[in-house]
Design a protein around this motif. Structure first.
Motif, PDB file in Angstrom:
ATOM      1  N   LEU A 477      48.126  10.888  82.501  1.00 55.07           N
ATOM      2  CA  LEU A 477      47.745  11.802  81.343  1.00 55.07           C
ATOM      3  C   LEU A 477      47.634  13.349  81.884  1.00 55.07           C
ATOM      4  O   LEU A 477      48.043  14.250  81.214  1.00 55.07           O
ATOM      5  CB  LEU A 477      46.704  11.405  80.561  1.00 55.07           C
ATOM      6  CG  LEU A 477      46.818   9.955  79.777  1.00 55.07           C
ATOM      7  CD1 LEU A 477      45.286   9.481  79.058  1.00 55.07           C
ATOM      8  CD2 LEU A 477      47.897  10.070  78.715  1.00 55.07           C
ATOM      9  N   GLY A 478      47.250  13.475  83.060  1.00 54.41           N
ATOM     10  CA  GLY A 478      47.112  14.710  83.616  1.00 54.41           C
ATOM     11  C   GLY A 478      45.735  15.318  83.660  1.00 54.41           C
ATOM     12  O   GLY A 478      44.630  14.475  83.034  1.00 54.41           O
ATOM     13  N   ALA A 479      45.329  16.667  83.688  1.00 47.81           N
ATOM     14  CA  ALA A 479      44.049  17.144  83.803  1.00 47.81           C
ATOM     15  C   ALA A 479      43.207  17.029  82.393  1.00 47.81           C
ATOM     16  O   ALA A 479      42.180  16.736  82.321  1.00 47.81           O
ATOM     17  CB  ALA A 479      44.196  18.443  84.108  1.00 47.81           C
ATOM     18  N   ASP A 480      44.272  17.118  81.430  1.00 47.32           N
ATOM     19  CA  ASP A 480      43.733  17.102  80.195  1.00 47.32           C
ATOM     20  C   ASP A 480      43.752  15.895  79.310  1.00 47.32           C
ATOM     21  O   ASP A 480      43.642  15.659  78.167  1.00 47.32           O
ATOM     22  CB  ASP A 480      44.381  17.968  79.121  1.00 47.32           C
ATOM     23  CG  ASP A 480      43.817  18.701  78.025  1.00 47.32           C
ATOM     24  OD1 ASP A 480      42.491  18.514  78.052  1.00 47.32           O
ATOM     25  OD2 ASP A 480      44.723  18.996  76.930  1.00 47.32           O
ATOM     26  N   ASN A 483      41.346  15.155  76.234  1.00 46.11           N
ATOM     27  CA  ASN A 483      41.712  15.632  74.778  1.00 46.11           C
ATOM     28  C   ASN A 483      42.740  14.722  74.394  1.00 46.11           C
ATOM     29  O   ASN A 483      43.336  14.738  73.134  1.00 46.11           O
ATOM     30  CB  ASN A 483      41.846  17.155  75.107  1.00 46.11           C
ATOM     31  CG  ASN A 483      40.680  17.901  74.968  1.00 46.11           C
ATOM     32  OD1 ASN A 483      39.834  17.487  74.450  1.00 46.11           O
ATOM     33  ND2 ASN A 483      40.891  19.084  75.627  1.00 46.11           N
ATOM     34  N   ILE A 484      43.876  14.749  75.276  1.00 51.29           N
ATOM     35  CA  ILE A 484      45.024  13.650  74.877  1.00 51.29           C
ATOM     36  C   ILE A 484      44.614  12.406  74.345  1.00 51.29           C
ATOM     37  O   ILE A 484      45.263  11.893  73.149  1.00 51.29           O
ATOM     38  CB  ILE A 484      45.957  13.570  76.188  1.00 51.29           C
ATOM     39  CG1 ILE A 484      46.444  14.989  76.733  1.00 51.29           C
ATOM     40  CG2 ILE A 484      47.027  12.566  75.977  1.00 51.29           C
ATOM     41  CD1 ILE A 484      47.393  14.872  77.896  1.00 51.29           C
ATOM     42  N   GLN A 485      43.714  11.887  74.763  1.00 57.29           N
ATOM     43  CA  GLN A 485      43.386  10.363  74.337  1.00 57.29           C
ATOM     44  C   GLN A 485      42.665  10.505  72.942  1.00 57.29           C
ATOM     45  O   GLN A 485      42.874  10.074  72.084  1.00 57.29           O
ATOM     46  CB  GLN A 485      42.253   9.807  75.527  1.00 57.29           C
ATOM     47  CG  GLN A 485      41.693   8.324  74.782  1.00 57.29           C
ATOM     48  CD  GLN A 485      40.461   7.770  75.651  1.00 57.29           C
ATOM     49  OE1 GLN A 485      39.710   8.574  76.115  1.00 57.29           O
ATOM     50  NE2 GLN A 485      40.677   6.671  75.999  1.00 57.29           N
ATOM     51  N   GLN A 486      41.783  11.485  72.809  1.00 58.65           N
ATOM     52  CA  GLN A 486      41.227  11.754  71.478  1.00 58.65           C
ATOM     53  C   GLN A 486      42.170  12.032  70.515  1.00 58.65           C
ATOM     54  O   GLN A 486      42.202  11.598  69.204  1.00 58.65           O
ATOM     55  CB  GLN A 486      40.158  12.708  71.495  1.00 58.65           C
ATOM     56  CG  GLN A 486      38.826  12.531  72.231  1.00 58.65           C
ATOM     57  CD  GLN A 486      37.874  13.634  72.146  1.00 58.65           C
ATOM     58  OE1 GLN A 486      38.299  14.812  72.222  1.00 58.65           O
ATOM     59  NE2 GLN A 486      36.564  13.287  71.803  1.00 58.65           N
ATOM     60  N   THR A 487      43.314  12.850  70.714  1.00 61.97           N
ATOM     61  CA  THR A 487      44.505  13.357  69.921  1.00 61.97           C
ATOM     62  C   THR A 487      45.446  12.225  69.309  1.00 61.97           C
ATOM     63  O   THR A 487      45.533  12.148  68.286  1.00 61.97           O
ATOM     64  CB  THR A 487      44.972  14.497  70.526  1.00 61.97           C
ATOM     65  OG1 THR A 487      44.141  15.611  70.940  1.00 61.97           O
ATOM     66  CG2 THR A 487      46.019  14.912  69.516  1.00 61.97           C
ATOM     67  N   TRP A 488      45.489  11.473  70.205  1.00 56.26           N
ATOM     68  CA  TRP A 488      46.658  10.657  70.115  1.00 56.26           C
ATOM     69  C   TRP A 488      46.458   9.026  70.023  1.00 56.26           C
ATOM     70  O   TRP A 488      47.354   8.259  69.616  1.00 56.26           O
ATOM     71  CB  TRP A 488      47.957  10.683  71.086  1.00 56.26           C
ATOM     72  CG  TRP A 488      48.507  12.125  71.325  1.00 56.26           C
ATOM     73  CD1 TRP A 488      48.113  13.148  71.956  1.00 56.26           C
ATOM     74  CD2 TRP A 488      49.044  12.663  69.995  1.00 56.26           C
ATOM     75  NE1 TRP A 488      48.675  14.478  71.567  1.00 56.26           N
ATOM     76  CE2 TRP A 488      49.464  14.189  70.283  1.00 56.26           C
ATOM     77  CE3 TRP A 488      49.791  12.324  68.886  1.00 56.26           C
ATOM     78  CZ2 TRP A 488      50.122  15.124  69.660  1.00 56.26           C
ATOM     79  CZ3 TRP A 488      50.549  13.118  68.066  1.00 56.26           C
ATOM     80  CH2 TRP A 488      50.837  14.720  68.461  1.00 56.26           C
ATOM     81  N   LEU A 489      45.097   8.834  70.366  1.00 57.14           N
ATOM     82  CA  LEU A 489      44.662   7.413  70.574  1.00 57.14           C
ATOM     83  C   LEU A 489      45.197   6.443  69.420  1.00 57.14           C
ATOM     84  O   LEU A 489      45.878   5.524  69.774  1.00 57.14           O
ATOM     85  CB  LEU A 489      43.351   7.347  70.619  1.00 57.14           C
ATOM     86  CG  LEU A 489      42.589   5.868  71.073  1.00 57.14           C
ATOM     87  CD1 LEU A 489      43.434   5.084  72.270  1.00 57.14           C
ATOM     88  CD2 LEU A 489      41.153   5.614  70.865  1.00 57.14           C
ATOM     89  N   TRP A 536      53.454   6.447  80.580  1.00 54.30           N
ATOM     90  CA  TRP A 536      52.958   6.593  79.234  1.00 54.30           C
ATOM     91  C   TRP A 536      51.879   7.864  79.246  1.00 54.30           C
ATOM     92  O   TRP A 536      50.871   7.804  79.478  1.00 54.30           O
ATOM     93  CB  TRP A 536      52.309   5.508  78.718  1.00 54.30           C
ATOM     94  CG  TRP A 536      52.142   5.350  77.249  1.00 54.30           C
ATOM     95  CD1 TRP A 536      50.900   5.557  76.435  1.00 54.30           C
ATOM     96  CD2 TRP A 536      53.160   5.183  76.421  1.00 54.30           C
ATOM     97  NE1 TRP A 536      51.244   5.694  75.214  1.00 54.30           N
ATOM     98  CE2 TRP A 536      52.719   5.124  75.038  1.00 54.30           C
ATOM     99  CE3 TRP A 536      54.579   5.017  76.520  1.00 54.30           C
ATOM    100  CZ2 TRP A 536      53.477   5.193  74.086  1.00 54.30           C
ATOM    101  CZ3 TRP A 536      55.281   4.994  75.255  1.00 54.30           C
ATOM    102  CH2 TRP A 536      54.932   4.990  73.957  1.00 54.30           C
ATOM    103  N   ASN A 537      52.303   8.911  78.646  1.00 52.27           N
ATOM    104  CA  ASN A 537      51.637  10.332  78.669  1.00 52.27           C
ATOM    105  C   ASN A 537      51.891  10.880  77.241  1.00 52.27           C
ATOM    106  O   ASN A 537      52.611  10.238  76.454  1.00 52.27           O
ATOM    107  CB  ASN A 537      52.128  11.038  79.690  1.00 52.27           C
ATOM    108  CG  ASN A 537      53.511  11.587  79.694  1.00 52.27           C
ATOM    109  OD1 ASN A 537      54.129  11.138  78.717  1.00 52.27           O
ATOM    110  ND2 ASN A 537      54.058  12.222  80.836  1.00 52.27           N
TER     111      ASN A 537
END
Length: 697
Positions: A477-480, A483-489, A536-537
């Motif tokens: 997913l990278g450094a962020d 936030n990516i998990q929270q946004t797209w989960l 998967w990102n």
């Protein structure tokens, strides 16, 4: 009418036979009411200070005005629930008392049966003290005969008898308090004369203890009670009894009131309050009487629509594609659409609407409701939308007119277009969506001839829910990553189905993809494309969401009608752009320009559906129609609120009643706005008008 207070056991002993008329509802007491009755009887039996316990009234019809003691059989108008329950209790008690024993004088098994349950010297039906209706009748008689229950037994009769058996067995060592409590039960014996009393009016006014009568109970009695017995029997056997059987014992009590509400909506075009269905039905009957009322035709019509409702609501449709479509509507819980669906199904059965067009209409209703749910458009307009849909139907162009009506629905009633639907679908939390199994099943099975049993699978988050993501996931997913998990989960692009949820756990994407039973080997359409994904990102989730959203607009298709044809269905002239704010000079000068600017910002912020229209003499703000109009005056804004004056809540008394007073604008409520300090309270008033329109639409 003649009323006398008497002990229940004396009343039962003197009576030859109670007959429950066919127009009465079936036995409906549940364990809750039986538990309360048991408690009351036992408490009365244990207390030396209690001389009587009032159970309610028993109302019955006789030819003369003599009391029960001189009658043979009588028709029970009110009290059948209590009589039936006491009969079940007495039968259970008689079975528990051993031969030759008498826990209290008069309460041997033989005396209980011959005093209160049977007419010992009679044969056939006359041998029984109480005759119920239909299924209830056969079940009760089987219990009293101590025979096996019929195959189609009465659920309530069986369950309540077993309840009393358990209760009596638990205190079998001392049955005297129960017998003593039964002796203390008191009723009011009310005898009606058919020649002098109106049983229906008396029945409506009774407020006895026990289960409240449903609207359907009142309607059935209203239709049948005043008819001659032979006419009653024929209508009941040909129409009402088959309706009860179509619904089934449990569903009849639970859903028949709802059906009657839908039926009245079809017939009148307005939606009655669920508690006022009976009153609205009587109004319909009065209207029909003016046209030449025919009770047989009315009951037959009810029967026909009830059959259609049961087909749609209870999965009784035999044609496969229609059955699947109705199942999808049921899972989506589109109860508000039934008035329109009843109209459609009647026309389908009358060969006015083809099967293919009916199927398309059902799918359009489904798409309309689902798209609006995804786009989070308020649902309070749906009931009136479907209730009034048929007013705009052009049945010579049936399906085209349905498409056009959907396309022309304004503002907050709108059918979301493809772009709005896709945009919201990609970002909405679909995991916590109220119908997540529904949308997953529809996506997976679209275009399949063999439907996948989605219920056998579990929902899978490709990117795991675990807040403590593994190193492999953080790297992907990278450094962020947080936030990516929270946004797209929980969004479309990250959700799928699997039979290996436990095995997948929080494993990395390559492991989920390549393991035995992984995405690479999945037969599900929802998992297509996952086999070829390397990582998967955020980009992968968004790309899959885009693909599935494009797929979704084909599953939940929007209606399409060519522009020239659509114009033919327009019922309102297009919005006029002849006037602007420049045509209202009072709005261009201080301080009114500042007040108006603040007011319009607050009004337009109420809801995205609110629109503004400048007219020659005032400015209109509307959702579907005007809810507040602004007349610019020299020193203030005069507002007209489109609601009746008695409905406004105005604790500060600012509003003025302008009912029947000539004013520019719409509505019966007027209020002024002259300073910014007044704006919060004025908006409180305006919001009432807006919410009333939203709630009534």
């Amino acid at each position: 009418m003649k009323a006398t207070e008497t002990k229940l056991l004396v009343f039962l002993k003197k009576a030859s036979q109670f007959v429950i008329p066919i127009y009465q509802r079936i036995y409906s007491w549940t364990e809750k009411e039986c538990e309360q009755l048991w408690y009351d009887i036992w408490r009365a039996g244990e207390s030396d200070r209690t001389s009587a316990h009032f159970l309610g009234s028993v109302v019955y019809i006789e030819k003369g005005l003599a009391q029960i003691a001189t009658q043979s059989s009588v028709l029970v108008i009110d009290g059948q629930q209590r009589l039936t329950t006491i009969t079940l209790l007495l039968e259970a008690l008689a079975r528990q008392i051993e031969e030759g024993l008498e826990p209290r004088e008069g309460f041997s098994a033989k005396k209980i049966r011959n005093y209160y349950l049977l007419n010992a010297l009679e044969d056939g039906d006359k041998a029984f003290k109480l005759l119920l209706t239909q299924t209830d009748r056969d079940s009760l008689l089987a219990l009293i005969r101590q025979k096996e229950l019929p195959e189609n037994y009465s659920i309530r009769v069986k369950e309540n008898f077993e309840f009393f058996e358990r209760k009596i067995a638990s205190c079998k060592h001392d049955l005297a308090p129960l017998c003593k409590g039964l002796e203390k039960l008191v009723i009011v014996d009310i005898a009606l004369s058919r020649e002098q009393d109106n049983p229906q009016l008396i029945f409506e006014s009774m407020n006895s203890t026990g289960r409240e009568l449903t609207q359907a109970d009142l309607i059935r009695n209203f239709i049948l009670m005043g008819l001659e017995p032979e006419h009653q029997t024929r209508l009941y056997q040909e129409h009402w009894r088959p309706m009860e059987q179509d619904f089934g014992q449990e569903a009849y009590g639970k859903y028949f009131d709802n059906f009657m509400r839908h039926y009245l909506t079809v017939k009148t075009g307005t939606i009655p309050n669920i508690q006022a269905v009976y009153q609205e039905f009587k109004t319909l009957v009065r209207t029909e009487e003016e046209k030449g009322f025919d009770v047989d035709r009315l009951v037959a019509d009810l029967h026909t629509f009830a059959k259609y409702y049961c087909i749609m609501a209870f999965g009784k449709e035999r044609e496969k594609t229609l059955a699947e479509a109705f199942q999808d509507l049921r899972e989506l819980k589109v109860e508000v659409a039934y008035p329109f669906l009843l109209e459609l199904y009647r026309d389908y059965k009358s060969d006015i609407l083809s099967q293919a067009d009916l199927l398309e209409a059902i799918r359009l209703i489904e798409a309309y409701v689902f798209r609006r749910a995804v786009c989070q458009i308020p649902t309070n307009s749906l009931n009136k939308t479907f209730a009034t849909f048929k007013r705009s139907l052009q049945k010579e162009n049936y399906i085209e007119s349905i498409r056009a009506i959907f396309m022309l629905l304004p503002s907050y009633r709108r059918f979301p277009n493809d772009e709005e639907f896709k945009r919201e679908l990609k970002v909405r939390d679909l995991y916590n969506f109220r119908s997540r199994s529904y949308w997953l099943r529809r996506l997976e099975n679209h275009g399949r001839k063999e439907r996948v049993p989605v219920g056998e699978y579990t929902i899978e988050h490709i990117l795991p829910q675990n807040e403590n993501l593994s190193k492999a996931w953080q790297d992907a997913l990278g450094a962020d990553f947080h936030n990516i998990q929270q946004t797209w989960l929980h969004t479309l692009g990250n959700l799928t189905l699997t039979g290996y949820n436990a095995e997948y756990s929080d494993r990395s994407f390559p492991e989920k993809r390549d393991r035995e039973g992984g995405f690479k080997h999945s037969p599900l359409k929802l998992n297509e494309g996952l086999a070829s994904a390397d990582i998967w990102n955020e980009q992968a989730i968004q790309a899959r969401a885009e693909r599935l959203a494009n797929w979704a607009v084909e599953v939940w298709k929007a209606p399409k009608v060519e522009t020239d044809r659509l114009n033919a269905y327009q019922t309102k002239p297009p919005k006029s752009d002849l006037y602007t704010i420049d045509d209202h000079p009072n709005l261009l000068v201080s301080p009114l320009n500042e007040i108006f600017a603040a007011f319009r910002d607050r009004v337009l912020a109420l809801n995205p559906c609110v629109s503004e229209e400048f007219l020659k003499l005032y400015v209109a703000y509307k959702a579907e129609t005007n809810f507040v109009d602004v007349v610019p005056q020299a020193r203030r804004l005069r507002l007209s609120l489109n609601m009746s004056y008695p409905d406004i809540c105005d604790p500060q008394g600012w509003c003025k009643d302008i009912t029947h007073v000539g004013r520019w604008g719409n509505g019966d409520v007027e209020v002024g706005l002259a300073t910014l300090d007044e704006l919060p309270y004025v908006m409180y008033l305006v919001r009432q008008s807006f919410e009333k329109q939203m709630g009534n639409s």
